[in-house]
Design an enzyme around this catalytic site. Structure first.
Site, PDB file in Angstrom:
ATOM      1  N   GLN A  40       0.855  -1.205   0.000  1.00 51.00           N
ATOM      2  CA  GLN A  40       0.000   0.000   0.000  1.00 51.00           C
ATOM      3  C   GLN A  40       0.882   1.243   0.000  1.00 51.00           C
ATOM      4  O   GLN A  40       0.388   2.356  -0.126  1.00 51.00           O
ATOM      5  CB  GLN A  40      -0.887   0.023   1.249  1.00 51.00           C
ATOM      6  N   ASP A  89       6.367   4.598  -1.413  1.00 49.54           N
ATOM      7  CA  ASP A  89       7.722   5.124  -1.176  1.00 49.54           C
ATOM      8  C   ASP A  89       8.822   4.435  -1.976  1.00 49.54           C
ATOM      9  O   ASP A  89       9.985   4.801  -1.871  1.00 49.54           O
ATOM     10  CB  ASP A  89       8.046   5.040   0.337  1.00 49.54           C
ATOM     11  N   HIS A 138      -1.284   1.344  -4.273  1.00 49.33           N
ATOM     12  CA  HIS A 138      -1.692   2.747  -4.152  1.00 49.33           C
ATOM     13  C   HIS A 138      -0.779   3.666  -4.938  1.00 49.33           C
ATOM     14  O   HIS A 138      -0.724   4.855  -4.671  1.00 49.33           O
ATOM     15  CB  HIS A 138      -1.717   3.171  -2.665  1.00 49.33           C
ATOM     16  N   CYS A 164      -0.090  13.107 -15.826  1.00 45.55           N
ATOM     17  CA  CYS A 164      -0.915  14.189 -16.359  1.00 45.55           C
ATOM     18  C   CYS A 164      -2.392  13.790 -16.337  1.00 45.55           C
ATOM     19  O   CYS A 164      -2.761  12.718 -16.827  1.00 45.55           O
ATOM     20  CB  CYS A 164      -0.498  14.507 -17.798  1.00 45.55           C
ATOM     21  N   THR A 185       0.322  -2.797   8.741  1.00 52.99           N
ATOM     22  CA  THR A 185      -0.868  -2.112   8.241  1.00 52.99           C
ATOM     23  C   THR A 185      -1.951  -2.165   9.304  1.00 52.99           C
ATOM     24  O   THR A 185      -2.100  -3.141  10.033  1.00 52.99           O
ATOM     25  CB  THR A 185      -1.383  -2.724   6.914  1.00 52.99           C
ATOM     26  N   ASN A 232       3.276  -6.573  13.520  1.00 50.22           N
ATOM     27  CA  ASN A 232       2.815  -5.231  13.863  1.00 50.22           C
ATOM     28  C   ASN A 232       3.239  -4.931  15.298  1.00 50.22           C
ATOM     29  O   ASN A 232       3.574  -5.822  16.054  1.00 50.22           O
ATOM     30  CB  ASN A 232       1.280  -5.154  13.718  1.00 50.22           C
ATOM     31  N   GLU A 281       1.138  -3.617  17.310  1.00 53.41           N
ATOM     32  CA  GLU A 281      -0.071  -3.835  18.134  1.00 53.41           C
ATOM     33  C   GLU A 281      -1.097  -4.618  17.327  1.00 53.41           C
ATOM     34  O   GLU A 281      -0.987  -4.726  16.105  1.00 53.41           O
ATOM     35  CB  GLU A 281      -0.657  -2.475  18.534  1.00 53.41           C
TER      36      GLU A 281
HETATM   37  N1  APR Z   1       6.741  -2.088  12.594  1.00 49.42           N
HETATM   38  C1  APR Z   1       5.558  -2.735  12.374  1.00 49.42           C
HETATM   39  N2  APR Z   1       4.360  -2.092  12.373  1.00 49.42           N
HETATM   40  C2  APR Z   1       4.378  -0.765  12.597  1.00 49.42           C
HETATM   41  C3  APR Z   1       5.562  -0.026  12.846  1.00 49.42           C
HETATM   42  C4  APR Z   1       6.781  -0.751  12.823  1.00 49.42           C
HETATM   43  N3  APR Z   1       7.970  -0.155  13.046  1.00 49.42           N
HETATM   44  N4  APR Z   1       5.222   1.282  13.041  1.00 49.42           N
HETATM   45  C5  APR Z   1       3.881   1.351  12.919  1.00 49.42           C
HETATM   46  N5  APR Z   1       3.369   0.131  12.662  1.00 49.42           N
HETATM   47  C6  APR Z   1       1.968  -0.249  12.426  1.00 49.42           C
HETATM   48  C7  APR Z   1       0.950   0.529  13.226  1.00 49.42           C
HETATM   49  O1  APR Z   1       0.701  -0.112  14.471  1.00 49.42           O
HETATM   50  C8  APR Z   1      -0.284   0.442  12.293  1.00 49.42           C
HETATM   51  O2  APR Z   1      -1.030  -0.735  12.559  1.00 49.42           O
HETATM   52  O3  APR Z   1       1.705   0.037  11.069  1.00 49.42           O
HETATM   53  C9  APR Z   1       0.329   0.354  10.889  1.00 49.42           C
HETATM   54  C10 APR Z   1       0.228   1.641  10.098  1.00 49.42           C
HETATM   55  O4  APR Z   1      -1.134   1.889   9.861  1.00 49.42           O
HETATM   56  P1  APR Z   1      -1.552   3.136   8.950  1.00 49.42           P
HETATM   57  O5  APR Z   1      -0.830   4.344   9.422  1.00 49.42           O
HETATM   58  O6  APR Z   1      -3.059   3.151   8.890  1.00 49.42           O
HETATM   59  O7  APR Z   1      -0.957   2.793   7.502  1.00 49.42           O
HETATM   60  P2  APR Z   1      -1.554   1.792   6.439  1.00 49.42           P
HETATM   61  O8  APR Z   1      -2.250   0.644   7.084  1.00 49.42           O
HETATM   62  O9  APR Z   1      -0.490   1.487   5.475  1.00 49.42           O
HETATM   63  O10 APR Z   1      -2.655   2.714   5.708  1.00 49.42           O
HETATM   64  C11 APR Z   1      -3.305   2.152   4.581  1.00 49.42           C
HETATM   65  O11 APR Z   1      -4.360   4.274   4.150  1.00 49.42           O
HETATM   66  O12 APR Z   1      -4.061   6.499   4.275  1.00 49.42           O
HETATM   67  C12 APR Z   1      -4.152   5.453   3.390  1.00 49.42           C
HETATM   68  O13 APR Z   1      -3.225   5.219   1.265  1.00 49.42           O
HETATM   69  C13 APR Z   1      -2.881   5.298   2.615  1.00 49.42           C
HETATM   70  O14 APR Z   1      -1.746   3.263   2.014  1.00 49.42           O
HETATM   71  C14 APR Z   1      -2.333   3.967   3.090  1.00 49.42           C
HETATM   72  C15 APR Z   1      -3.576   3.245   3.582  1.00 49.42           C
END
Ligand code: APR
Length: 248
Positions: A101, A104, A119, A127, A188, A213, A215
């Site tokens: 997702q 980067d 994504h 464009c 995620t 993760n 959490e």
């Molecule tokens: N190692 C493992 N997990 C981690 C770490 C780490 N160092 N740091 C944070 N996390 C976990 C958090 O606990 C959380 O569950 O990564 C997750 C990040 O969640 P989000 O910030 O919601 O990111 P993501 O799930 O990728 O968002 C999905 O939402 O905003 C849109 O398009 C955007 O691709 C993104 C999509």
């Protein structure tokens, strides 16, 4: 009762079609904040103002300001041990694809060769008129939205809320999820669909689900078979070591 790390490593060794599904958490240790943690990007740039297609069309100059700031963060970032661990599994023939997702480009920079960018990729811009895609050149940053040679407005080549997921990414990701027998979910929050549906599809088809993760998430109680708690830069290299121990 084997522990989750051993269960995960055994599943990967026995797996025929292992895939990874990654989110922003895998890139946090590369210096890129995630989106929804307390220090997340959406706390600085509310998504309804900066990350919807309607917000972009209403004020592209303003939205570009945020994407240039994010672009600056991305250009300083490098893959971390979590990214490299997935590449190591790929190089052992134990990982078929990464569905990410993230925008980067860090999986590609870590050497992953089958990356499904669900994504898009913030290193490029597209464009809105002629669909031409060019690299996003940070040195050409101005206070205005960049223009295409055809005169059209350029948009970061990422999926904003309200955008469609690129057709090719949907096809490739659906195929990978439907055929996976092991899914490694990394970093995620399991909150954004249709990306979050992919591990659920795999689970319904009998896949073993590993989740890395800090959490628990909505996935954890619902589909996860082995939960590896901690930062991905630690849990993924530890998982690769456990796989190597079994293979020796
Ligand atoms: N190692 C493992 N997990 C981690 C770490 C780490 N160092 N740091 C944070 N996390 C976990 C958090 O606990 C959380 O569950 O990564 C997750 C990040 O969640 P989000 O910030 O919601 O990111 P993501 O799930 O990728 O968002 C999905 O939402 O905003 C849109 O398009 C955007 O691709 C993104 C999509």
């Amino acid at each position: 009762m084997t522990n989750p790390l051993q269960q995960a490593a055994q599943a990967i060794v026995a797996g025929k079609h292992v895939i990874a599904v990654t989110g922003a958490g895998i890139s946090v240790e590369s210096g890129i904040p995630d989106f929804r943690s307390p220090s997340g990007i959406w706390n600085t740039y509310p998504p309804e103002q900066y990350a919807t297609i309607d917000a972009f069309m209403a004020d592209p100059d303003r939205v570009w300001n945020m994407w240039y700031d994010l672009g600056a963060m991305l250009s300083d970032a490098a893959p971390n041990p979590g990214h490299h661990a997935l590449t190591a599994l790929q190089d052992m023939g134990r990982l078929d694809a990464v569905i990410t997702q993230n925008i980067d480009n860090l999986h590609e920079e870590a050497g992953c060769t089958t990356v499904i960018e669900y994504h898009g990729n913030a290193k490029h811009m597209r464009c809105l008129d002629c669909q031409r895609v060019v690299p996003l050149d940070m040195d050409k940053r101005t206070s205005k939205a960049p223009r295409c040679t055809c005169g059209g407005i350029m948009k970061p080549d990422v999926v904003l809320f309200g955008d469609l997921i690129p057709e090719e990414a949907v096809r490739a990701a659906d195929h990978a999820a439907e055929n996976a027998d092991v899914v490694i979910i990394v970093g995620t929050s399991a909150t954004v669909y249709p990306a979050a549906q992919l591990p659920i599809t795999a689970k319904h088809n009998g896949a073993f689900i590993i989740e890395c993760n800090l959490e628990a998430t909505d996935f954890t109680a619902r589909i996860t078979d082995a939960f590896l708690e901690g930062p991905a830069g630690t849990t993924l290299p530890t998982l690769v070591e456990a796989v190597l121990e079994i293979l020796q």
